[in-house]
Design a protein around this motif. Structure first.
Motif, PDB file in Angstrom:
ATOM      1  N   MET A 182      52.056  42.138  69.619  1.00  0.00           N
ATOM      2  CA  MET A 182      52.669  41.110  68.618  1.00  0.00           C
ATOM      3  C   MET A 182      51.673  40.468  67.946  1.00  0.00           C
ATOM      4  O   MET A 182      50.431  40.057  68.614  1.00  0.00           O
ATOM      5  CB  MET A 182      53.461  40.229  69.296  1.00  0.00           C
ATOM      6  N   ASP A 183      51.832  40.192  66.500  1.00  0.00           N
ATOM      7  CA  ASP A 183      50.995  39.454  65.646  1.00  0.00           C
ATOM      8  C   ASP A 183      51.773  38.050  65.689  1.00  0.00           C
ATOM      9  O   ASP A 183      52.998  37.963  65.395  1.00  0.00           O
ATOM     10  CB  ASP A 183      51.001  39.949  64.357  1.00  0.00           C
ATOM     11  N   MET A 184      51.085  37.138  66.684  1.00  0.00           N
ATOM     12  CA  MET A 184      51.910  35.515  66.598  1.00  0.00           C
ATOM     13  C   MET A 184      50.662  34.837  66.090  1.00  0.00           C
ATOM     14  O   MET A 184      49.461  34.714  66.356  1.00  0.00           O
ATOM     15  CB  MET A 184      52.099  35.418  68.082  1.00  0.00           C
ATOM     16  N   GLU A 185      51.381  33.556  65.425  1.00  0.00           N
ATOM     17  CA  GLU A 185      50.761  32.402  65.073  1.00  0.00           C
ATOM     18  C   GLU A 185      51.269  31.245  65.440  1.00  0.00           C
ATOM     19  O   GLU A 185      52.677  31.045  65.218  1.00  0.00           O
ATOM     20  CB  GLU A 185      50.625  32.510  63.573  1.00  0.00           C
ATOM     21  N   VAL A 186      50.506  30.338  66.127  1.00  0.00           N
ATOM     22  CA  VAL A 186      51.065  28.921  66.351  1.00  0.00           C
ATOM     23  C   VAL A 186      50.697  27.860  65.294  1.00  0.00           C
ATOM     24  O   VAL A 186      49.518  27.821  64.931  1.00  0.00           O
ATOM     25  CB  VAL A 186      50.640  28.703  67.773  1.00  0.00           C
ATOM     26  N   VAL A 187      51.640  27.440  64.388  1.00  0.00           N
ATOM     27  CA  VAL A 187      51.827  26.422  63.562  1.00  0.00           C
ATOM     28  C   VAL A 187      51.662  25.014  64.102  1.00  0.00           C
ATOM     29  O   VAL A 187      52.652  24.741  64.580  1.00  0.00           O
ATOM     30  CB  VAL A 187      52.414  26.568  62.432  1.00  0.00           C
ATOM     31  N   LEU A 188      50.472  24.496  64.443  1.00  0.00           N
ATOM     32  CA  LEU A 188      50.643  22.943  65.060  1.00  0.00           C
ATOM     33  C   LEU A 188      50.723  22.111  63.783  1.00  0.00           C
ATOM     34  O   LEU A 188      50.023  21.961  62.881  1.00  0.00           O
ATOM     35  CB  LEU A 188      49.382  22.808  65.721  1.00  0.00           C
ATOM     36  N   VAL A 189      51.339  20.951  64.318  1.00  0.00           N
ATOM     37  CA  VAL A 189      51.866  19.749  63.227  1.00  0.00           C
ATOM     38  C   VAL A 189      51.609  18.434  63.857  1.00  0.00           C
ATOM     39  O   VAL A 189      52.352  18.210  64.989  1.00  0.00           O
ATOM     40  CB  VAL A 189      53.200  19.822  62.663  1.00  0.00           C
TER      41      VAL A 189
END
Length: 195
Positions: A182-189
């Motif tokens: 999988m291509d995964m990205e975590v977007v932290l806010v």
């Protein structure tokens, strides 16, 4: 206070792409610019709802969200999937609890890319604390939101590991590392988002 720098480092060491933003508006702008001409599935997510992402992305993508008239099956077939997590450990583990299975299934396999959008309120110091948060904070709030007849919804204080037919805690997924396919990205806010 959540240590997003530490979390980012540990997520990257576990194979996840990570982007970090001070505000939800900045994160929404980033996702809006990154996604164009795609089919986008959305899991049941207060985080995505609070960010106004569905309407924004629908202007130049096809958005499939069961909260807006699509089906969970349609979202499962989308090119891109947006969701959140119920708990994130600064040590790098991501935790999701699901009642139907659509979010956890789509977060594991089948999309070109999956984005996990994580507000600072979902971050805990370690795996045990993140699991505790998912079970005792996120799950009762979601059960209340859904009007379920469960002890956690009635009392709103913790998980009772109930046997109610309306239980929403039926599946647990822990992302110890990014799944290889999988291509995964975590977007932290660095703002509170969702439960």
């Amino acid at each position: 206070m959540a240590d997003l720098v530490k979390l980012q480092k540990n997520l990257e060491e576990r194979g996840f792409a990570v982007s970090r933003f001070d505000t939800a508006a900045q994160a929404a702008g980033y996702l809006d610019a990154a996604l164009d001409g795609k089919t986008i599935g959305i899991g049941g997510s207060i985080t995505v709802q609070e960010m106004g992402l569905a309407d924004r992305l629908a202007k130049h993508n096809t958005v499939l969200w069961h909260w807006a008239g699509s089906t969970t099956q349609a979202a499962a077939g989308a090119q891109v999937y947006l969701t959140s997590v119920n708990g994130a450990a600064e040590t790098g583990e991501l935790i999701n609890i699901d009642g139907t299975g659509n979010r956890v299934a789509s977060g594991l396999f089948g999309h070109e890319k999956v984005y996990f959008i994580v507000g600072r309120n979902k971050v805990a110091p370690d795996y045990d604390a993140a699991l505790w948060r998912a079970r005792n904070i996120a799950a009762p709030k979601n059960a209340q939101r859904l009007g379920r007849k469960t002890p956690c919804a009635a009392k709103g204080d913790r998980c009772y590991d109930c046997k109610s037919p309306e239980r929403i805690c039926r599946a647990l997924v822990v992302y110890w590392e990014k799944p290889g396919s999988m291509d995964m990205e975590v977007v932290l806010v660095d703002e509170d988002l969702g439960y």
